[in-house]
Design a protein around this motif. Structure first.
Motif, short mmCIF file in Angstrom:
data_model
loop_
_atom_site.label_atom_id
_atom_site.label_comp_id
_atom_site.label_asym_id
_atom_site.label_seq_id
_atom_site.Cartn_x
_atom_site.Cartn_y
_atom_site.Cartn_z
N LEU A 25 5.80 -2.80 -10.81
CA LEU A 25 5.40 -3.88 -9.91
C LEU A 25 5.37 -3.37 -8.47
N ILE A 26 6.38 -2.62 -8.08
CA ILE A 26 6.46 -2.08 -6.71
C ILE A 26 5.33 -1.08 -6.48
N LEU A 27 5.11 -0.19 -7.44
CA LEU A 27 4.06 0.83 -7.28
C LEU A 27 2.68 0.18 -7.21
N ALA A 29 2.09 -2.83 -6.00
CA ALA A 29 2.04 -3.46 -4.68
C ALA A 29 1.73 -2.43 -3.61
N ILE A 30 2.30 -1.24 -3.71
CA ILE A 30 2.02 -0.17 -2.75
C ILE A 30 0.54 0.21 -2.85
N GLY A 31 0.03 0.33 -4.05
CA GLY A 31 -1.37 0.70 -4.24
C GLY A 31 -2.36 -0.33 -3.74
N ARG A 32 -1.96 -1.59 -3.71
CA ARG A 32 -2.86 -2.65 -3.24
C ARG A 32 -3.03 -2.64 -1.72
N HIS A 33 -2.09 -2.05 -1.01
CA HIS A 33 -2.19 -2.01 0.45
C HIS A 33 -3.15 -0.90 0.85
N THR A 34 -4.14 -1.26 1.66
CA THR A 34 -5.14 -0.27 2.07
C THR A 34 -4.69 0.53 3.28
N GLY A 35 -3.78 -0.01 4.07
CA GLY A 35 -3.27 0.70 5.24
C GLY A 35 -1.76 0.77 5.17
N ASP A 36 -1.15 0.77 6.34
CA ASP A 36 0.31 0.77 6.41
C ASP A 36 0.86 -0.55 5.88
N PHE A 37 2.10 -0.53 5.46
CA PHE A 37 2.76 -1.73 4.98
C PHE A 37 4.23 -1.67 5.37
N GLU A 43 8.50 -6.90 -0.23
CA GLU A 43 9.39 -7.94 -0.76
C GLU A 43 8.60 -9.20 -1.10
N ARG A 44 7.64 -9.55 -0.26
CA ARG A 44 6.80 -10.73 -0.52
C ARG A 44 5.91 -10.51 -1.75
N ASP A 45 5.40 -9.28 -1.90
CA ASP A 45 4.50 -8.97 -3.01
C ASP A 45 5.22 -8.79 -4.35
N CYS A 46 6.54 -8.58 -4.30
CA CYS A 46 7.32 -8.31 -5.51
C CYS A 46 8.46 -9.32 -5.64
N PRO A 47 8.15 -10.56 -5.96
CA PRO A 47 9.24 -11.55 -6.10
C PRO A 47 10.16 -11.18 -7.25
N GLY A 48 11.44 -11.39 -7.04
CA GLY A 48 12.41 -11.09 -8.08
C GLY A 48 12.89 -9.66 -8.09
N VAL A 49 12.39 -8.85 -7.15
CA VAL A 49 12.82 -7.45 -7.06
C VAL A 49 13.70 -7.33 -5.83
N SER A 50 14.87 -6.73 -5.99
CA SER A 50 15.81 -6.63 -4.87
C SER A 50 15.31 -5.64 -3.82
#
Length: 82
Positions: A25-27, A29-37, A43-50
């Motif tokens: 899920l985290i990976l 979310a990282i791939g969906r960002h086209t620029g810096d994040f 945290e917003r893109d991965c609910p339920g992940v600490s």
């Protein structure tokens, strides 16, 4: 009807996410960002992940050379290396 609902509620508690699903899920979310994040965006893109799990994955990806940290502290941004 109440009995069926109780049984359903008990079974829902038994289901678990497969191992590695949070990492994926985290990976993703990282791939969906086209620029810096930022960490907050992940945290917003991965609910339920600490936050600690997100940090762990970012640290591992940084060691592999997949992402780079730009800045320090709360304003730090991350960039995916392509």
């Amino acid at each position: 009807m109440k009995t069926a609902y109780r049984e359903f509620a008990d079974r829902v508690g038994e289901t678990k996410a497969p191992r590695g699903s949070k990492r994926e899920l985290i990976l993703e979310a990282i791939g969906r960002h086209t620029g810096d994040f930022t960490m907050a965006e992940l945290e917003r893109d991965c609910p339920g992940v600490s936050r600690e799990m997100i940090r762990r994955v970012l640290r591992e990806e940084r060691v592999k050379g997949q992402v780079a940290c730009v800045g320090r502290g709360p304003a730090a941004r991350w960039a995916e290396r392509r």
